[in-house]
Write an enzyme that holds these catalytic residues in place. Sequence first.
Site, short mmCIF file in Angstrom:
data_model
loop_
_atom_site.label_atom_id
_atom_site.label_comp_id
_atom_site.label_asym_id
_atom_site.label_seq_id
_atom_site.Cartn_x
_atom_site.Cartn_y
_atom_site.Cartn_z
N HIS A 139 -9.55 -4.25 -2.64
CA HIS A 139 -10.61 -4.86 -3.27
C HIS A 139 -11.81 -3.87 -3.45
O HIS A 139 -12.55 -3.15 -2.64
CB HIS A 139 -11.23 -5.92 -2.31
CG HIS A 139 -10.19 -6.98 -1.93
ND1 HIS A 139 -9.93 -8.15 -2.84
CD2 HIS A 139 -9.06 -6.99 -1.22
CE1 HIS A 139 -8.92 -8.85 -2.43
NE2 HIS A 139 -8.38 -8.13 -1.44
N ASN A 154 -10.64 -10.51 -7.74
CA ASN A 154 -11.55 -11.59 -7.09
C ASN A 154 -13.06 -11.01 -7.00
O ASN A 154 -13.60 -11.01 -6.07
CB ASN A 154 -11.15 -12.12 -5.71
CG ASN A 154 -11.15 -11.01 -4.46
OD1 ASN A 154 -11.10 -9.76 -4.72
ND2 ASN A 154 -11.36 -11.43 -3.24
N ASP A 174 -5.44 -13.42 -5.53
CA ASP A 174 -5.59 -13.05 -4.10
C ASP A 174 -7.07 -13.32 -3.64
O ASP A 174 -8.18 -12.98 -4.28
CB ASP A 174 -5.42 -11.74 -3.95
CG ASP A 174 -5.68 -11.16 -2.69
OD1 ASP A 174 -5.00 -11.86 -1.71
OD2 ASP A 174 -6.37 -10.01 -2.17
N HIS A 199 0.17 -9.03 2.04
CA HIS A 199 0.01 -8.93 3.29
C HIS A 199 0.67 -9.84 4.24
O HIS A 199 0.33 -10.70 4.99
CB HIS A 199 -1.61 -9.26 3.67
CG HIS A 199 -2.49 -10.25 2.68
ND1 HIS A 199 -1.68 -11.34 2.43
CD2 HIS A 199 -3.42 -10.35 2.12
CE1 HIS A 199 -2.40 -12.20 1.94
NE2 HIS A 199 -3.58 -11.64 1.12
N ASN A 240 -7.82 -12.01 6.94
CA ASN A 240 -7.02 -12.99 6.18
C ASN A 240 -5.64 -12.55 5.62
O ASN A 240 -6.11 -11.91 4.27
CB ASN A 240 -7.67 -14.03 5.56
CG ASN A 240 -6.93 -15.53 5.16
OD1 ASN A 240 -6.06 -15.69 5.83
ND2 ASN A 240 -6.97 -15.96 3.97
N ASP A 290 -4.98 -3.35 1.76
CA ASP A 290 -5.86 -4.80 1.58
C ASP A 290 -7.32 -4.40 2.04
O ASP A 290 -7.94 -4.96 2.80
CB ASP A 290 -5.36 -6.22 2.62
CG ASP A 290 -6.21 -7.29 2.30
OD1 ASP A 290 -6.66 -7.24 1.10
OD2 ASP A 290 -5.96 -8.26 2.84
#
Length: 434
Positions: free
Chosen positions: A68, A100, A158, A238, A284, A311
């Site tokens: 991200h 995102n 995601d 994940h 998460n 992640d």
Amino acid sequence: MPSTANQELLLKNGRLLCPAGGLDEVGDLLMAGGRIAAVGGDINAPGARVIDCAGLIVAPGLIDIHVHLREPGQEYKEDIASGARAAAAGGFTAVACMPNTSPTNDCKAVTELILRRAAAAGQARVYPIGAITVGLGGEMLSEMADLRDAGCPAVSDDGRPVADSRLLRRAMEYASGLGLVVVCHSEDMRLSAGGAMHEGPTATRLGLAGIPAEAEALAIERDIALAALAGARVHIAHVSCAGSVAAVRRAKEAGQNVSAETCPHYLTLCDEDVGDYDTHRKMNPPLRSRDDVAAVRQGLADGTIDVLATDHAPHSSLEKLVEFDKALFGVTGLETALGVGLELVDEGALSLKRLIEAMSAAPARALNLPGGALKLNEPADVTVIDAARPWVVEPARMLSKSRNTPFAGRRLPGRAVLTIRDGRVIYQLEGFAA
Ligand SMILES: NC(=O)N[C@@H](CC(=O)O)C(=O)O
Ligand SMILES: [Zn+2]
Ligand SMILES: [Zn+2]
């Protein structure tokens, strides 16, 4: 001396390790014009910059297909340049970033912005992943053909699942026709609702609402079933628990074309490590039980879980130094993943060859990306690794804008000392004499 793409670069006497090409031998590697010009044996190249790699591993450039980068919209956590620099420092020559952001990467304009910023940064390559639904709203499909044409190799919502099974089936059908991989954040939101950590004795002791492992495993079963129905190629993000590993294993045994990833924290930390409400261990899906850790390790070692991804989910201290159930989910990972992987190798949980494969060839295959191998005439993306150069993780010294690593203070056995993209050094460890 900084190198340019035009200068020839000769790595001498390294352990050339390319699982995809079945290569594992001591020898030289020559890069010229940004491409791999020769691999193996004793290479002589007058005029080339020579780097002594004796005792080091020369691997294909590592690829992280789950990060991200927070740009556009949340540049105080990370931006494309800082994320791509952190990636290079972690040994990655390419990353795929999740949509995102704010605005969401659900249209061509955002994809193009990401690619422009990544090109200007000139660090690790960045592959933007497009959204499945507009604004990640879960209601209307994005213009996937546009996203593909703009350069997205995959689509994902995601951060959340696509809850509507009918919509997800349609998305998979479209994506499949367009050659896009669907990356699934598999979660039953009704089952996980309100939870802050893994459901179990530790959550009970801490007085925190739990997220049962079934919230993930059941959702993976659904996503795999829908992919079979749609005839689509899916990648499961994940994977954190035993039930999920079993679900992926069953699908593969049945001949389904599915791939999966796990992350360093699910292999080395468990729910007990949340300790005294440590929000840097909140993500998460959450850290699971010891048995889950063992099952995920086994899954990665035997190839059921194809890929080791990070992640990398940077958050600021404002979002982390708060009550545990108010803290945002997510931890950073780009600068520690290889070191944690090398720790698993030292422990005997994984072979070095399998680790490199899970961080190069396997992620390239999962998202149909170029790279992942030391191949003649291909772009020279190479990572030089010192597997015996212990260091201690110090959040303040990281290149990421955010400090929310779950590995602060951990002693890791090794790291990347040199990261080369297109034949150009994009990262060189301070103190590494080259
Ligand atoms: N993993 C996380 O805990 N957080 C991710 C979202 C996600 O990967 O689902 C984020 O964007 O912060
Ligand atoms: Zn996710
Ligand atoms: Zn994510």
